[in-house]
Design a protein around this motif. Structure first.
Motif, PDB file in Angstrom:
ATOM      1  N   SER A 115       0.837  -1.202   0.000  1.00  0.00           N
ATOM      2  CA  SER A 115       0.000   0.000   0.000  1.00  0.00           C
ATOM      3  C   SER A 115       0.879   1.261   0.000  1.00  0.00           C
ATOM      4  O   SER A 115       2.076   1.198   0.303  1.00  0.00           O
ATOM      5  CB  SER A 115      -0.883   0.017   1.237  1.00  0.00           C
ATOM      6  N   GLU A 128       0.751   3.562   2.131  1.00  0.00           N
ATOM      7  CA  GLU A 128       1.229   3.767   3.510  1.00  0.00           C
ATOM      8  C   GLU A 128       2.464   2.912   3.801  1.00  0.00           C
ATOM      9  O   GLU A 128       3.452   3.405   4.333  1.00  0.00           O
ATOM     10  CB  GLU A 128       0.113   3.434   4.501  1.00  0.00           C
ATOM     11  N   ASN A 129       2.402   1.646   3.417  1.00  0.00           N
ATOM     12  CA  ASN A 129       3.537   0.768   3.704  1.00  0.00           C
ATOM     13  C   ASN A 129       4.789   1.202   2.947  1.00  0.00           C
ATOM     14  O   ASN A 129       5.906   1.122   3.467  1.00  0.00           O
ATOM     15  CB  ASN A 129       3.183  -0.682   3.356  1.00  0.00           C
ATOM     16  N   PRO A 156       2.093   4.855  12.080  1.00  0.00           N
ATOM     17  CA  PRO A 156       1.559   5.900  11.208  1.00  0.00           C
ATOM     18  C   PRO A 156       1.285   7.214  11.930  1.00  0.00           C
ATOM     19  O   PRO A 156       1.310   8.277  11.323  1.00  0.00           O
ATOM     20  CB  PRO A 156       0.246   5.293  10.700  1.00  0.00           C
ATOM     21  N   LYS A 170       1.177   9.729   8.808  1.00  0.00           N
ATOM     22  CA  LYS A 170      -0.189   9.627   8.291  1.00  0.00           C
ATOM     23  C   LYS A 170      -0.515  10.789   7.337  1.00  0.00           C
ATOM     24  O   LYS A 170      -1.097  10.589   6.269  1.00  0.00           O
ATOM     25  CB  LYS A 170      -1.145   9.688   9.489  1.00  0.00           C
ATOM     26  N   VAL A 221       1.147  10.330   4.056  1.00  0.00           N
ATOM     27  CA  VAL A 221       0.445   9.312   3.253  1.00  0.00           C
ATOM     28  C   VAL A 221      -0.775   9.945   2.574  1.00  0.00           C
ATOM     29  O   VAL A 221      -0.979   9.796   1.357  1.00  0.00           O
ATOM     30  CB  VAL A 221       0.018   8.119   4.135  1.00  0.00           C
ATOM     31  N   GLU A 274      -1.335  10.439  -1.426  1.00  0.00           N
ATOM     32  CA  GLU A 274      -2.495   9.856  -2.123  1.00  0.00           C
ATOM     33  C   GLU A 274      -3.199  10.912  -2.971  1.00  0.00           C
ATOM     34  O   GLU A 274      -3.630  10.640  -4.092  1.00  0.00           O
ATOM     35  CB  GLU A 274      -3.452   9.213  -1.103  1.00  0.00           C
TER      36      GLU A 274
END
Lengths: 402, 86
Positions: free
Chosen positions: B2, B4-5, B24, B71, B74, B78
């Motif tokens: 993902s 995030e990862n 996160p 977070k 991320v 996105e």
């Protein structure tokens, strides 16, 4: 120890193609920064700089010279010719051996490298011009100046990023002071305004897209410039004996290393260098009327430098005038200390204090008299020039009127 | 992996931690990301996701690219992916 005076100065930069034009521009708060013009500039995220306007190399040099002169050499030669011509020196056999050339540069023949990498990698060519190496080498500018004027004394090139010019001029000063040379041609030059040069800087994300505003609360980064300034340093008795027009006296120099971070400035390192330069010059903080700051307009440099000036000068910091002329000519990297010395000499010689232009809002962390926007006419006894380079290498010069 | 990862992996590498050690919710300061590591993280994000991150080290908070925590980065990436990969 010998006394050292300055008997010639020359320059080419975004503000002018000689000293008179440059000083007029500085006193009129002219901004030399504008849209950049070179191949592939559209692929850069930062597209402004202090480029020398309407510069055509063929107006200054012949075909054979141009095959050997990268732009950083061209600028140095133009500046050196003006400085040496003003000094009125005639380099007879004996003086020739006692005159050297020490110039600073950070990137050297970067334009030559850029063009030739493009040629072999992008265009797939398998052959480059035979003079690529003698064009790009960092000592090319100093070598050509020595060859043109027949200067056979101690000559070399200093590279310490943004402090190259100040380090170079410091070495030249020491050589005359110690008796190693009678005359030194010294300063620095830089020609980094090409696609590769700017692309490398972009990576650090420290450049402004909209202008250079040193010490201003709205500052958002440095702006690159290009050009050169070269000076004739001369042993005082030698200059006096021939009735030379002395512009100013070089009275002190200090250099230190932060030994801490490769890009972040150090308040302690900067303050120590200023203190040591004043000690070397045998003057007090109260004697210093003007500081030409490093003043890059990055968030980090300007607040650190202001704090360092306070540390070094104490209460005298409330009275000293501090300006960064980079807002006008851009950051000329290895050549910047040279161009800035023109402002320092003008301060002690003509009492013209060059302003920090583009100043719109005071930053409490830069609460010194930054000579905002308008030049001043004020008597100055001693002036210093700061250079605090990436790599933590600091060099401060001190001069006075004569 | 993902977004995030991937971002956690990028940040973890910069501060010599295992991805599992980067929650996160952590701020960059808590993780020990200094100004140079931050510029390297942003470069790695641009390379990994093929986006342009609007970031000026002189005004880290002015670009709208929120770097206050893992977070927030991320979320910002996105958005950039959506905006720039159409």
């Amino acid at each position: 120890m010998n006394r050292v005076v300055i008997t010639g100065q020359g320059t080419i930069n975004a503000l002018g193609k000689n000293v008179a034009e440059t000083l007029t521009a500085m006193s009129n708060s002219t901004c030399g920064i504008g849209p950049l013009d070179f191949p592939n500039v559209d692929r850069l995220s930062v597209q402004i700089g202090g480029q020398i306007q309407k510069y055509k190399a063929q107006d200054w040099f012949g075909r054979q010279e141009l095959s050997l002169y990268d732009p950083f050499t061209q600028y140095a030669v133009i500046a050196a010719n003006e400085a040496i011509s003003q000094s009125g020196l005639d380099f007879s056999d004996e003086l020739s051996l006692n005159t050297g050339v020490v110039l600073g540069t950070a990137g050297g023949g970067l334009v030559t490298q850029d063009q030739n990498y493009r040629s072999v990698y992008e265009d797939g060519k398998n052959r480059v011009h035979p003079f690529v190496v003698p064009r790009l080498m960092n000592n090319a500018a100093a070598s050509h100046v020595s060859m043109i004027h027949g200067l056979r004394g101690p000559s070399f090139t200093v590279a310490s990023a943004c402090a190259s010019s100040n380090h170079g001029m410091g070495q030249a000063y020491h050589m005359i002071r110690s008796g190693m040379a009678k005359v030194m041609v010294t300063g620095g030059s830089e020609a980094m305004l090409c696609f590769g040069g700017m692309k490398a800087w972009e990576g650090l994300r420290v450049m402004s897209k909209d202008g250079c505003r040193p010490f201003c609360a709205t500052r958002n980064g440095m702006v690159q410039g290009e050009g050169a300034a070269v000076f004739v340093f001369e042993e005082y008795e030698h200059a006096k004996a021939r009735g030379a027009n002395i512009l100013a006296e070089m009275i002190g120099f200090a250099m230190t290393s932060d030994a801490s971070d490769i890009v972040m400035p150090s308040r302690t390192g900067a303050a120590n260098t200023i203190r040591l330069a004043l000690k070397d010059a045998n003057v007090t903080p109260e004697d210093v009327g003007y500081i030409n700051a490093h003043g890059t307009a990055t968030a980090a440099n300007d607040k650190t430098e202001c704090a360092a000036i306070r540390d070094a000068l104490g209460v005298a910091a409330d009275k000293v005038m501090v300006s960064s002329t980079k807002a006008m000519h851009g950051h000329i990297i290895g050549g910047t200390g040279g161009v800035e010395l023109l402002a320092v000499i003008a301060a002690v010689k003509d009492n013209m204090i060059a302003p920090t232009i583009n100043h719109v809002k005071t930053d409490p962390e830069c609460n010194l008299d930054v000579v905002p926007n308008v030049a001043r006419q004020k008597r100055v006894k001693v002036a210093i020039s700061n250079a605090f380079a990436f790599g933590g290498m600091n060099a401060v010069l001190a001069i006075k009127a004569i | 992996m993902s977004v995030e990862n991937k971002i956690i992996a990028i940040i973890a590498e910069q501060v010599f931690l295992e991805p599992g050690e980067v929650p996160p919710t952590a701020t960059l300061e808590e993780l020990g990301v200094d100004s140079m590591a931050l510029v390297e993280c942003i470069f790695a994000i641009e390379e990994q996701f093929e986006v342009q991150v609007p970031f000026n080290a002189n005004q880290p908070n002015a670009s709208g690219f929120d770097i206050s925590s893992v977070k927030s980065i991320v979320a910002a990436v996105e958005v950039l992916i959506l905006e720039q990969k159409q």
